[in-house]
Design a protein around this motif. Structure first.
Motif, PDB file in Angstrom:
ATOM      1  N   ARG A 138       0.235  -1.254   0.025  1.00 46.82           N
ATOM      2  CA  ARG A 138       0.005  -0.036  -0.467  1.00 46.82           C
ATOM      3  C   ARG A 138       0.812   1.526   0.186  1.00 46.82           C
ATOM      4  NH1 ARG A 138      -2.785   2.253   5.034  1.00 46.82           N
ATOM      5  NH2 ARG A 138      -0.665   2.637   6.021  1.00 46.82           N
ATOM      6  N   SER A 191      -0.683   4.135  -7.342  1.00 43.92           N
ATOM      7  CA  SER A 191      -2.360   4.625  -7.646  1.00 43.92           C
ATOM      8  C   SER A 191      -2.437   4.916  -6.392  1.00 43.92           C
ATOM      9  CB  SER A 191      -3.125   3.045  -7.018  1.00 43.92           C
ATOM     10  OG  SER A 191      -4.841   3.197  -7.457  1.00 43.92           O
ATOM     11  N   GLY A 192      -3.559   6.001  -6.521  1.00 44.69           N
ATOM     12  CA  GLY A 192      -4.132   6.442  -4.702  1.00 44.69           C
ATOM     13  C   GLY A 192      -5.111   5.760  -3.838  1.00 44.69           C
ATOM     14  N   ASP A 193      -5.977   5.019  -4.918  1.00 49.06           N
ATOM     15  CA  ASP A 193      -6.248   3.443  -4.050  1.00 49.06           C
ATOM     16  C   ASP A 193      -6.022   2.295  -4.603  1.00 49.06           C
ATOM     17  OD1 ASP A 193      -9.513   3.236  -3.080  1.00 49.06           O
ATOM     18  OD2 ASP A 193     -10.142   3.000  -5.222  1.00 49.06           O
ATOM     19  N   PRO A 194      -4.888   1.848  -3.667  1.00 49.70           N
ATOM     20  CA  PRO A 194      -4.321   0.837  -3.927  1.00 49.70           C
ATOM     21  C   PRO A 194      -5.475  -0.409  -3.517  1.00 49.70           C
ATOM     22  CG  PRO A 194      -3.642   1.528  -1.925  1.00 49.70           C
ATOM     23  CD  PRO A 194      -4.116   2.774  -2.661  1.00 49.70           C
ATOM     24  N   THR A 195      -5.376  -1.246  -4.197  1.00 54.58           N
ATOM     25  CA  THR A 195      -5.976  -2.457  -4.372  1.00 54.58           C
ATOM     26  C   THR A 195      -5.288  -4.385  -4.170  1.00 54.58           C
ATOM     27  OG1 THR A 195      -6.471  -3.399  -6.307  1.00 54.58           O
ATOM     28  CG2 THR A 195      -8.057  -1.651  -4.757  1.00 54.58           C
ATOM     29  N   GLY A 234      -7.385  -0.162   5.308  1.00 55.19           N
ATOM     30  CA  GLY A 234      -7.999   1.209   3.684  1.00 55.19           C
ATOM     31  C   GLY A 234      -7.458   0.484   3.050  1.00 55.19           C
ATOM     32  N   VAL A 235      -7.793  -0.750   2.994  1.00 56.00           N
ATOM     33  CA  VAL A 235      -7.039  -1.502   1.272  1.00 56.00           C
ATOM     34  C   VAL A 235      -8.612  -1.874   0.514  1.00 56.00           C
ATOM     35  CG1 VAL A 235      -4.943  -1.194   1.319  1.00 56.00           C
ATOM     36  CG2 VAL A 235      -5.853  -3.177   1.268  1.00 56.00           C
ATOM     37  N   ASP A 236      -8.530  -2.052  -0.477  1.00 56.68           N
ATOM     38  CA  ASP A 236      -9.993  -2.715  -1.076  1.00 56.68           C
ATOM     39  C   ASP A 236      -9.360  -4.801  -1.390  1.00 56.68           C
ATOM     40  OD1 ASP A 236     -12.615  -1.411  -0.947  1.00 56.68           O
ATOM     41  OD2 ASP A 236     -11.781  -0.726  -3.204  1.00 56.68           O
ATOM     42  N   ASP A 288      -4.664  -0.632 -10.311  1.00 59.42           N
ATOM     43  CA  ASP A 288      -5.191  -0.033  -8.891  1.00 59.42           C
ATOM     44  C   ASP A 288      -4.476  -1.270  -8.049  1.00 59.42           C
ATOM     45  OD1 ASP A 288      -6.031   2.345  -9.294  1.00 59.42           O
ATOM     46  OD2 ASP A 288      -9.030   1.764  -9.064  1.00 59.42           O
ATOM     47  N   THR A 289      -4.213  -2.420  -8.731  1.00 62.63           N
ATOM     48  CA  THR A 289      -3.379  -3.176  -7.839  1.00 62.63           C
ATOM     49  C   THR A 289      -2.147  -3.307  -7.496  1.00 62.63           C
ATOM     50  OG1 THR A 289      -5.154  -5.463  -9.270  1.00 62.63           O
ATOM     51  CG2 THR A 289      -3.232  -6.169  -7.645  1.00 62.63           C
TER      52      THR A 289
END
Length: 355
Positions: free
Chosen positions: A84, A89-93, A112-114, A138-139
């Motif tokens: 993370r 990415s600003g929205d890492p998964t 707080g990651v998906d 985003d991965t």
């Protein structure tokens, strides 16, 4: 105190076991030492360096970075945290098969990651096509398992690693339980087989170290640098571990367990456990149970509620997979005699049900 520690003579489902005697002695000696401040506690810090180096031998990595963690949950969380914090990415998964340990759900929630879970194939291993399809820009991390908790399966590690690399994602392998079996098999699973970034391997499972003694390994020191925070009021001025104060007993016990057993005793344990798993699987099959053929020394099989309850009532510590199979983990304390006694319990339960 009137509490009694758990005896292991009827424990079949746990991935914990009796610690090696040398490991237990070492743990007692270092009960008060804190590896979280290695400058203040240099002797236990030296033991940790030795343990990490030997874990590198086990997992095919020269000069590994890492530390002795509280367990696989912490190590897996640290792998997610490192991915993370280093993600573009600003929205890492995180992408992983449904067979991953529940610690990844904890990690996703805390960090707080998906977490995107994708199906496994018909033999309970990661489906590489499904993993590849789930990856996007985003991965940040792709996860595979080398010794799943429910079925003891080993994912196709090199293939999953190639998928992660092609996508520009980091790659983590959870070998918390399987890591001390796999060196003595023909599986391709470690740093030398694939482009792993991080790996979990737990000395307090098959390694026979006292609890707590997990293992978090990284290919390079930069991973630990990304996790480090300043600790100005300690003699050691930065800390990459998740917990602050850590168990000197766990570190010393892990070092002693590795010193005493790697590689010969671990190989002997693997061969004995594998033979026990095959024996149990054959005996269950002969009795008409549906058995998931063991890959590593873990046997999952169909078991009615009545037989499961009878086994529990007889004192056997037994659990089920998420899909309902009973599971027996052939840990170092599990003997052939134990397994035969367990089979006798099942036989008696069946006779009682039919009579």
């Amino acid at each position: 105190m009137d509490a009694t520690p758990q005896e292991f003579d009827r424990v079949l489902s746990s991935m914990c076991t009796r610690p090696h005697p040398a490991a237990a002695r070492a743990a007692e000696r270092f009960l008060a030492d804190n590896p979280g401040d290695p400058a203040t506690y240099p002797d236990v810090a030296t033991l940790e360096e030795r343990a990490v180096a030997t874990l590198g031998d086990v997992t095919g990595l020269d000069d590994p970075a890492g530390y002795v963690a509280s367990g696989g949950t912490e190590a897996n969380l640290q792998a997610v945290r490192a991915a993370r914090d280093r993600a573009a990415s600003g929205d890492p998964t995180v992408v992983a098969p449904t067979s991953v340990h529940f610690s990844f759900q904890k990690a996703a929630d805390v960090l707080g990651v998906d977490l995107h879970l994708v199906p496994v194939d018909d033999d309970h291993r990661a489906d590489t096509d499904a993993l590849a399809a789930a990856i996007d820009d985003d991965t940040a991390l792709v996860v595979a398992v080398a010794g799943t908790t429910e079925f003891g399966r080993v994912d196709p590690i090199p293939e999953v690693g190639s998928i992660a690399r092609e996508a520009g994602a980091r790659f983590h392998v959870d070998a918390a339980w399987g890591g001390f079996h796999l060196p003595f098999t023909d599986h391709a699973w470690h740093f030398g087989h694939a482009s792993l970034d991080t790996l979990t391997i737990d000395p307090h499972k098959v390694g026979r170290a006292p609890i707590p003694a997990g293992g978090f390994l990284a290919r390079d020191e930069a991973t630990l640098d990304a996790l480090a925070v300043e600790t100005p009021y300690l003699e050691t001025t930065s800390q990459a571990t998740l917990t602050g104060t850590r168990s000197g007993a766990g570190v010393a016990g892990a070092a002693a367990a590795l010193d005493e057993q790697w590689p010969d005793a671990y190989e002997e344990n693997h061969e004995r456990a594998a033979a026990n798993a095959v024996h149990l699987a054959e005996q269950l099959t002969d009795r008409g149970y549906d058995v998931v053929a063991p890959e590593l020394p873990l046997v999952a099989f169909s078991l009615s509620d009545a037989e499961f309850d009878a086994a529990r009532d007889a004192g056997w510590r037994l659990s089920r997979t998420g899909s309902g199979e009973a599971r027996v983990v052939c840990m170092p304390h599990v003997t052939r005699a134990m397994l035969d006694a367990f089979l006798d319990t099942l036989d008696a339960a069946r006779v009682g049900a039919s009579g």
